[in-house]
Scaffold this active site. Structure first.
Site, PDB file in Angstrom:
ATOM      1  N   LYS A 112       0.825  -1.211   0.000  1.00  0.00           N
ATOM      2  CA  LYS A 112       0.000   0.000   0.000  1.00  0.00           C
ATOM      3  C   LYS A 112       0.856   1.256   0.000  1.00  0.00           C
ATOM      4  CE  LYS A 112      -4.210  -1.714   2.248  1.00  0.00           C
ATOM      5  NZ  LYS A 112      -5.140  -1.457   3.363  1.00  0.00           N
ATOM      6  N   LYS A 195      -5.475 -11.268  -6.563  1.00  0.00           N
ATOM      7  CA  LYS A 195      -6.714 -11.418  -5.794  1.00  0.00           C
ATOM      8  C   LYS A 195      -7.755 -10.400  -6.256  1.00  0.00           C
ATOM      9  CE  LYS A 195      -5.758  -8.319  -1.940  1.00  0.00           C
ATOM     10  NZ  LYS A 195      -5.753  -7.994  -0.552  1.00  0.00           N
ATOM     11  N   LYS A 198     -10.925  -4.334  -4.478  1.00  0.00           N
ATOM     12  CA  LYS A 198     -11.515  -3.064  -4.920  1.00  0.00           C
ATOM     13  C   LYS A 198     -10.441  -2.082  -5.370  1.00  0.00           C
ATOM     14  CE  LYS A 198     -11.383  -1.734  -0.189  1.00  0.00           C
ATOM     15  NZ  LYS A 198     -11.242  -2.907   0.653  1.00  0.00           N
TER      16      LYS A 198
HETATM   17  P1  TYM Z   1     -10.927  -6.272   4.247  1.00  0.00           P
HETATM   18  O1  TYM Z   1     -11.974  -5.289   4.642  1.00  0.00           O
HETATM   19  O2  TYM Z   1      -9.964  -5.887   3.190  1.00  0.00           O
HETATM   20  O3  TYM Z   1     -11.601  -7.622   3.784  1.00  0.00           O
HETATM   21  C1  TYM Z   1     -12.612  -8.291   4.539  1.00  0.00           C
HETATM   22  C2  TYM Z   1     -12.401  -9.789   4.474  1.00  0.00           C
HETATM   23  O4  TYM Z   1     -12.456 -10.255   3.106  1.00  0.00           O
HETATM   24  C3  TYM Z   1     -11.315 -11.061   2.831  1.00  0.00           C
HETATM   25  N1  TYM Z   1     -10.971 -10.919   1.396  1.00  0.00           N
HETATM   26  C4  TYM Z   1     -10.882 -11.939   0.540  1.00  0.00           C
HETATM   27  N2  TYM Z   1     -11.042 -13.259   0.696  1.00  0.00           N
HETATM   28  C5  TYM Z   1     -10.894 -14.038  -0.400  1.00  0.00           C
HETATM   29  N3  TYM Z   1     -10.571 -13.561  -1.632  1.00  0.00           N
HETATM   30  C6  TYM Z   1     -10.401 -12.234  -1.836  1.00  0.00           C
HETATM   31  N4  TYM Z   1     -10.115 -11.777  -3.051  1.00  0.00           N
HETATM   32  C7  TYM Z   1     -10.550 -11.365  -0.722  1.00  0.00           C
HETATM   33  N5  TYM Z   1     -10.446 -10.013  -0.571  1.00  0.00           N
HETATM   34  C8  TYM Z   1     -10.713  -9.770   0.733  1.00  0.00           C
HETATM   35  C9  TYM Z   1     -10.234 -10.512   3.740  1.00  0.00           C
HETATM   36  O5  TYM Z   1      -9.210 -11.447   3.946  1.00  0.00           O
HETATM   37  C10 TYM Z   1     -11.027 -10.214   4.993  1.00  0.00           C
HETATM   38  O6  TYM Z   1     -11.173 -11.374   5.777  1.00  0.00           O
HETATM   39  N6  TYM Z   1      -7.640  -5.747   7.994  1.00  0.00           N
HETATM   40  C11 TYM Z   1      -8.932  -6.321   7.612  1.00  0.00           C
HETATM   41  C12 TYM Z   1     -10.075  -5.812   8.461  1.00  0.00           C
HETATM   42  C13 TYM Z   1      -9.884  -6.007   9.907  1.00  0.00           C
HETATM   43  C14 TYM Z   1      -9.963  -7.218  10.637  1.00  0.00           C
HETATM   44  C15 TYM Z   1      -9.739  -6.882  11.991  1.00  0.00           C
HETATM   45  C16 TYM Z   1     -10.221  -8.538  10.264  1.00  0.00           C
HETATM   46  C17 TYM Z   1      -9.615  -5.014  10.809  1.00  0.00           C
HETATM   47  N7  TYM Z   1      -9.540  -5.548  12.040  1.00  0.00           N
HETATM   48  C18 TYM Z   1      -9.737  -7.876  12.992  1.00  0.00           C
HETATM   49  C19 TYM Z   1     -10.210  -9.527  11.272  1.00  0.00           C
HETATM   50  C20 TYM Z   1      -9.969  -9.178  12.607  1.00  0.00           C
HETATM   51  C21 TYM Z   1      -9.218  -5.949   6.175  1.00  0.00           C
HETATM   52  O7  TYM Z   1      -8.766  -4.939   5.684  1.00  0.00           O
HETATM   53  O8  TYM Z   1     -10.134  -6.751   5.549  1.00  0.00           O
END
Ligand code: TYM
Length: 331
Positions: A112, A195, A198
């Site tokens: 990022k 992957k 967005k």
């Molecule tokens: P975020 O908001 O980017 O994504 C939410 C969840 O979706 C999963 N994900 C995917 N899984 C499979 N294939 C994909 N292409 C794909 N893109 C996204 C992510 O792995 C995630 O599980 N840092 C985290 C948010 C967060 C969090 C937490 C999660 C903040 N605090 C505490 C768990 C526990 C994030 O940015 O996810």
């Protein structure tokens, strides 16, 4: 009951299919057997620039989507991170036991910050994984359902939990990542080795749950495949076809081996149009439900307020212990 916790960022107008297949579908399943805490990390969202009005709207539409997908506030505690101040408070303490080099090795930060340009990447973005560790450790969950891209953050969380426990006194549960092979990484339809995300350069490979289903169907029909004809799961050499098989398999609850047999002798066009149909069937009622939840903002606010209150009870107890153990005076 054992506990489960996870979060999803409110950074777009719609969740995408990768979010659902990689994580959210397990949130819904796990809430039956676990004491579940699910939240919308808006503090994480502002590690990159956000328009305030958009952020507020997206936080609400995120909550509406979680409810529409089946997160049930009677079974799960659903809340917004900024409404539970303990997350920011524990982050500070964890920042102070995280090595600078350790934080520098987080690959998502590296990716990022390259995208943002070195001077636009903020300290908030740098300490993002520590905030995520705080999110998790406050609730002492055994399990954290996430996609593959969060694995390294979970590893850091486990390390920080162990470090705090040995340096002070056993305080945190060391959580396990719940990453389901097969759906842990859903790929971009146009670039099936990256992957689905967005933040991809183009959105032609992104399936947003709230988009017009016709648009999504068209994206599926133009998905990149390969020059063979055989419908076979082989992510190494047939990334596009394998991705479509994973999507169709999950949406229709059909094992991939069964699909391979069903499609013997059929073409990629058949696979694509059946996948498109399955997606349309999934998103059509979902879109209607999201609309419904969005049309009653009062109810949405009440659900989130009740969730934040329950979350604070648990988070507050953990934080009080932490503050005591590091040597702060009682509040
Ligand atoms: P975020 O908001 O980017 O994504 C939410 C969840 O979706 C999963 N994900 C995917 N899984 C499979 N294939 C994909 N292409 C794909 N893109 C996204 C992510 O792995 C995630 O599980 N840092 C985290 C948010 C967060 C969090 C937490 C999660 C903040 N605090 C505490 C768990 C526990 C994030 O940015 O996810």
């Amino acid at each position: 009951k054992q506990r489960v916790l996870s979060g999803i960022q409110p950074t777009s107008d719609s969740f995408h299919l990768g979010n659902y297949l990689g994580a959210l579908q397990y949130w819904v399943r796990l809430q039956d057997d676990f004491d579940a805490f699910y939240f919308i990390p808006d503090l994480h969202a502002i590690t990159v620039p956000q328009d305030p009005k958009e952020l507020r709207k997206r936080t609400k539409v995120s909550a509406a989507q979680l409810l529409a997908l089946g997160v049930d506030p009677k079974k799960s505690t659903l809340f917004v991170q900024s409404q539970v101040p303990e997350h920011a408070e524990l982050t500070w303490v964890l920042n102070c036991i995280t090595g600078f080099g350790e934080a520098s090795r987080m690959t998502q930060f590296k990716d990022k910050s390259v995208k943002q340009g070195a001077d636009n990447a903020t300290v908030g973005l740098f300490t993002y994984p520590v905030l995520m560790a705080a999110d998790i450790l406050l609730y002492r969950p055994q399990l954290v359902p996430v996609g593959e891209d969060q694995r390294q953050h979970l590893e850091l969380t486990r390390n920080l939990a162990q470090r705090f426990n040995t340096r002070y006194k056993k305080t945190f549960v060391v959580p396990e990542a719940h990453i389901v092979t097969g759906t842990a990484k859903i790929y971009d339809l146009q670039d099936p080795t990256s992957k689905m995300s967005k933040s991809a350069a183009s959105d032609s490979g992104l399936l947003s749950l709230l988009d017009d289903p016709k648009v999504s169907a068209k994206k599926i029909r133009s998905a990149v495949t390969d020059t063979e004809r055989e419908i076979r799961y082989d992510p190494e050499t047939k990334a596009g076809v394998s991705n479509l098989l994973v999507i169709l398999s999950s949406l229709t609850d059909t094992p991939i081996v069964t699909l391979e047999q069903d499609y013997a002798g059929k073409g990629y066009g058949d696979l694509k149009s059946d996948t498109a149909d399955a997606l349309i069937e999934f998103v059509t009622p979902l879109r209607a439900k999201v609309q419904e939840y969005m049309s009653d903002q009062g109810e949405l606010d009440r659900v989130l307020a009740a969730g934040a209150e329950r979350a604070r009870e648990v988070a507050g107890r953990t934080l009080a212990q932490v503050y005591d153990r590091v040597g702060f005076l009682a509040r």
